[in-house]
Write a protein that holds these residues in place. Structure first.
Motif, PDB file in Angstrom:
ATOM      1  N   VAL A  30       0.832  -1.222   0.000  1.00  0.00           N
ATOM      2  CA  VAL A  30       0.000   0.000   0.000  1.00  0.00           C
ATOM      3  C   VAL A  30       0.860   1.264   0.000  1.00  0.00           C
ATOM      4  O   VAL A  30       0.515   2.255  -0.641  1.00  0.00           O
ATOM      5  CB  VAL A  30      -0.981  -0.029   1.202  1.00  0.00           C
ATOM      6  N   PHE A  90      -3.610  -1.560  12.841  1.00  0.00           N
ATOM      7  CA  PHE A  90      -2.834  -0.346  13.155  1.00  0.00           C
ATOM      8  C   PHE A  90      -1.373  -0.685  13.416  1.00  0.00           C
ATOM      9  O   PHE A  90      -0.463   0.053  13.027  1.00  0.00           O
ATOM     10  CB  PHE A  90      -3.437   0.390  14.371  1.00  0.00           C
ATOM     11  N   SER A  93       0.066  -1.139  10.081  1.00  0.00           N
ATOM     12  CA  SER A  93       0.185   0.172   9.434  1.00  0.00           C
ATOM     13  C   SER A  93       1.397   0.917   9.985  1.00  0.00           C
ATOM     14  O   SER A  93       2.164   1.520   9.229  1.00  0.00           O
ATOM     15  CB  SER A  93      -1.077   1.003   9.669  1.00  0.00           C
ATOM     16  N   TYR A 130       2.397   5.890  15.324  1.00  0.00           N
ATOM     17  CA  TYR A 130       3.310   5.368  14.288  1.00  0.00           C
ATOM     18  C   TYR A 130       4.748   5.737  14.619  1.00  0.00           C
ATOM     19  O   TYR A 130       5.655   4.921  14.481  1.00  0.00           O
ATOM     20  CB  TYR A 130       2.932   5.932  12.915  1.00  0.00           C
ATOM     21  N   HIS A 208     -11.173   4.044  15.930  1.00  0.00           N
ATOM     22  CA  HIS A 208     -11.262   3.533  14.552  1.00  0.00           C
ATOM     23  C   HIS A 208     -12.648   3.720  13.927  1.00  0.00           C
ATOM     24  O   HIS A 208     -12.759   4.248  12.816  1.00  0.00           O
ATOM     25  CB  HIS A 208     -10.862   2.063  14.541  1.00  0.00           C
TER      26      HIS A 208
HETATM   27  O1  LIG Z   1      -4.089   1.031   3.824  1.00  0.00           O
HETATM   28  C1  LIG Z   1      -3.846   1.429   4.934  1.00  0.00           C
HETATM   29  N1  LIG Z   1      -3.342   0.602   5.895  1.00  0.00           N
HETATM   30  C2  LIG Z   1      -3.099  -0.803   5.639  1.00  0.00           C
HETATM   31  C3  LIG Z   1      -4.096  -1.618   6.465  1.00  0.00           C
HETATM   32  C4  LIG Z   1      -3.768  -3.101   6.388  1.00  0.00           C
HETATM   33  C5  LIG Z   1      -2.321  -3.384   6.781  1.00  0.00           C
HETATM   34  C6  LIG Z   1      -1.349  -2.579   5.926  1.00  0.00           C
HETATM   35  C7  LIG Z   1      -1.645  -1.093   5.982  1.00  0.00           C
HETATM   36  C8  LIG Z   1      -4.066   2.883   5.345  1.00  0.00           C
HETATM   37  C9  LIG Z   1      -4.107   3.850   4.142  1.00  0.00           C
HETATM   38  C10 LIG Z   1      -5.337   3.588   3.268  1.00  0.00           C
HETATM   39  C11 LIG Z   1      -5.443   4.589   2.126  1.00  0.00           C
HETATM   40  C12 LIG Z   1      -5.445   6.019   2.646  1.00  0.00           C
HETATM   41  C13 LIG Z   1      -4.226   6.294   3.503  1.00  0.00           C
HETATM   42  C14 LIG Z   1      -4.096   5.281   4.643  1.00  0.00           C
HETATM   43  N2  LIG Z   1      -3.016   3.271   6.301  1.00  0.00           N
HETATM   44  C15 LIG Z   1      -3.279   3.716   7.545  1.00  0.00           C
HETATM   45  C16 LIG Z   1      -4.629   3.838   8.134  1.00  0.00           C
HETATM   46  C17 LIG Z   1      -5.317   2.692   8.525  1.00  0.00           C
HETATM   47  C18 LIG Z   1      -6.610   2.824   9.080  1.00  0.00           C
HETATM   48  C19 LIG Z   1      -7.217   4.086   9.177  1.00  0.00           C
HETATM   49  C20 LIG Z   1      -8.625   4.268   9.679  1.00  0.00           C
HETATM   50  O2  LIG Z   1      -8.869   3.519  10.796  1.00  0.00           O
HETATM   51  C21 LIG Z   1      -6.507   5.214   8.791  1.00  0.00           C
HETATM   52  C22 LIG Z   1      -5.227   5.092   8.247  1.00  0.00           C
HETATM   53  N3  LIG Z   1      -2.149   4.034   8.179  1.00  0.00           N
HETATM   54  C23 LIG Z   1      -1.126   3.759   7.317  1.00  0.00           C
HETATM   55  C24 LIG Z   1       0.258   3.885   7.476  1.00  0.00           C
HETATM   56  C25 LIG Z   1       1.102   3.538   6.427  1.00  0.00           C
HETATM   57  C26 LIG Z   1       0.562   3.059   5.206  1.00  0.00           C
HETATM   58  C27 LIG Z   1      -0.839   2.936   5.039  1.00  0.00           C
HETATM   59  C28 LIG Z   1      -1.657   3.276   6.104  1.00  0.00           C
END
Ligand SMILES: O=C(NC1CCCCC1)[C@H](C1CCCCC1)n1c(-c2ccc(CO)cc2)nc2ccccc21
Length: 232
Positions: A30, A90, A93, A130, A208
């Protein structure tokens, strides 16, 4: 000064868990996608639901490799998965965000996430988490064990045999504690800091549902699996 030693069994346990953790990662990256293009709030929300859906699927596969997990009561296995899915997302992420990237990429990634559609009030706590995960510079064994400890949290809703889960979690915590002492000898408090992140993780996960509801767009669509897991 007590000599900390990881036993042969603990070594084997750590290898099983770390190999499974590395094997079961979501296929497409991602971060790479986000670095390539800017997307609308709708496209970002769809990306999130797709990534989260496949992450739940690999989480299920990962738990099958946790020694003892499949011996738990089946309904308790479901309760543990449901109870830890958002935290595991999270945590994953945070690990994706903290990964070493070519200079300037992390800043672009942060900017893209800030502008993705998430409402302002959640941005700071999310990035604080993070960054606090990034500062730990966890080795992959620590990342795998920390996710395992999170999954094996006895006091999730609807868990019947909490003792059985507690016994498994304690086994993993013992290995993680020794690994922290061996990996970070200069920092005796490292293990405690690591566990402190789990408290921050639980707090972030409470946001969330609101984060999703406040995503700057109308008509938030979810996959059936996420409806089950995310209570939406
Ligand atoms: O796709 C993602 N996370 C995935 C999930 C599954 C495991 C791998 C990471 C999303 C992105 C999606 C598209 C819009 C930008 C955020 N993301 C978030 C995130 C996750 C959840 C929420 C709401 O609850 C808000 C933000 N933090 C990130 C940090 C780094 C890279 C992606 C990240």
């Amino acid at each position: 000064k007590e000599k900390v030693e990881i036993t042969k069994e603990q070594q084997a346990l750590m290898k099983i868990i770390t190999d499974a953790y590395n094997r079961h990662q979501i296929p497409q990256d991602v971060a790479k996608k986000l670095l390539q293009d800017q997307y609308s709030a709708e496209e970002n929300f769809l990306l999130l639901t797709e990534m989260a859906t496949s992450q739940v699927q690999v989480l299920v596969e990962f738990t099958k490799n946790i020694p003892g997990f499949l011996s738990l009561d089946r309904e308790d296995q479901i309760a543990l998965l449901k109870g830890s899915a958002v935290e595991a997302m999270f945590l994953r992420s945070a690990q994706v965000f903290s990964r070493k990237m070519p200079s300037g990429h992390t800043e672009v990634l942060e900017e893209r996430i800030r502008k993705s559609g998430i409402s302002e009030e959640f941005i700071t706590p999310m990035f604080n988490f993070y960054k606090s995960i990034g500062e730990l510079h966890m080795v992959q064994e620590e990342q795998a064990l920390l996710t395992t400890v999170t999954i094996l949290t006895p006091d999730r809703p609807y868990v019947k045999d909490q003792q059985a889960v507690e016994r498994l979690q304690e086994t993993m915590l013992d290995v993680l504690r020794k690994l922290c002492v061996l990996q970070h000898p200069q920092e005796p408090q490292y293990f405690a800091r690591l566990l402190g992140r789990l408290t921050e993780l639980r707090t972030l996960s409470h946001y969330h549902t609101e984060m999703l509801a406040s995503w700057r767009m109308n008509d938030h669509k979810f996959t059936p699996l996420l409806c089950e897991i995310w209570d939406v």
